[in-house]
Design an enzyme around this catalytic site. Structure first.
Site, PDB file in Angstrom:
ATOM      1  CB  SER A 111      31.702  -5.376  35.314  1.00  0.00           C
ATOM      2  OG  SER A 111      31.921  -4.947  36.264  1.00  0.00           O
ATOM      3  CD  GLU A 205      28.785  -0.902  32.668  1.00  0.00           C
ATOM      4  OE1 GLU A 205      28.338  -0.606  33.496  1.00  0.00           O
ATOM      5  OE2 GLU A 205      29.903  -1.443  32.768  1.00  0.00           O
ATOM      6  CG  HIS A 275      27.245  -2.928  36.725  1.00  0.00           C
ATOM      7  ND1 HIS A 275      27.952  -2.348  35.847  1.00  0.00           N
ATOM      8  CD2 HIS A 275      27.960  -3.846  37.405  1.00  0.00           C
ATOM      9  CE1 HIS A 275      29.298  -3.029  36.064  1.00  0.00           C
ATOM     10  NE2 HIS A 275      29.239  -3.738  36.801  1.00  0.00           N
TER      11      HIS A 275
END
Length: 301
Positions: A111, A205, A275
């Protein structure tokens, strides 16, 4: 550029947990600490754990100081970023990696930690894109946690296979892994943290973005030339996507396909990266082979 891989962890070594982004109470990390200790590791909680400055785990100076301390401490053999959020890009330019170069160690997270994954690769060092301590024990995340352990301890990479997907583009490619969170990859474009994509296998992602944002970011990667020369593309989870009152009209995967169709590299969708609970660890900088055929997509090392 050749990529340097830090030494694998061994039982008895010390690892640090820090937060380079959003704040987190130390109590939330107790289960993760217990897990790391069960792996034979000694856990050090950095100054940023329990740090509190608005959304951040302490102000920029505290978070930078904490991460720098763990970089420079030769007894710390890996740095695990506790959670994501936002804030890593605010401190990365002030970090001094000279001590790290003398004694490389694993840095792991995903992330917002994409900033560090990419920055380290730009410097020529591998790191781990994988589940973070705050998420160690989420339901369905058992394999994700095991793949992180395997990566840290230098165990062999287990092939990752996915089912056939209508948008897949067939082919085979070999290259070093690069990538992570699409929003962060766009944020670091043109900075010292940008790692080149050419000849590499890009994985993507993202979470909680408007669909038009996904289009805008993919357009940016295309127009800035970053998609040209890719060996291959792996598309992970695009979770909790948002839309406007007037719909954008296509999914995140269809948006990515629009830009991938402008090139001739193989593309595989539906990979367990991002995630979601099944966020399998990838070593950024590791050379892998992407195979996409009628059976689906596969990553092997």
């Amino acid at each position: 550029m050749s990529v340097v891989f830090p030494p694998s962890l061994q039982a008895g070594q010390r690892v640090a947990i820090v937060s380079t982004a959003r704040k987190i109470p130390a109590a939330e990390l107790a289960p993760a600490v217990a897990t790391l200790e069960s792996w034979g590791l000694t856990v050090v909680l950095g100054e940023s754990i329990a740090g509190d400055h608005h959304q951040f785990a302490g102000d920029d100076a505290l978070r930078r100081r904490d991460f720098q301390q763990q970089l420079d401490d030769p007894s710390i053999r890996a740095i695990l970023c506790a959670r994501g959020g936002y804030g890593t890009a605010r401190i990365v330019d002030e970090l001094d990696f000279s001590g790290f170069r003398a004694a490389p160690k694993w840095v792991a997270g995903f992330s917002d930690i994409t900033v560090l994954n990419s920055h380290l690769l730009a410097l020529g060092y591998a790191s781990i894109h994988g589940v973070m301590p705050v998420l160690f024990h989420q339901a369905g995340g058992e394999l994700a946690l095991e793949t992180l352990r395997r990566a840290l301890f230098g165990e062999a990479f287990e092939p990752i296979a996915t089912a056939p997907y209508a948008l897949n583009r067939l082919g085979t490619a070999t290259g070093a892994l690069v990538g992570g969170n699409l929003s962060l990859l766009q944020t670091i474009t043109g900075t010292a943290s940008q790692a080149g994509f050419a000849g590499r296998i890009l994985f993507l992602e993202d979470l909680d973005e408007y669909l038009y944002h996904i289009d805008r970011m993919m357009l940016h990667l295309h127009r800035s030339g970053q998609l040209a020369g890719l060996a291959g593309l792996v598309v992970g989870h695009f979770s909790q996507m948002r839309d406007n009152t007037v719909p954008f009209g296509v999914t995140a995967e269809e948006i990515i396909d629009r830009y991938a169709q402008m090139y001739d590299f193989p593309v595989a969708y539906g990979f367990p990266v991002g995630h979601e609970a099944d966020n399998l660890a990838l070593v950024v900088g590791q050379t892998v082979t992407l195979t996409v055929d009628e059976a689906g997509g596969r990553l092997t090392a």
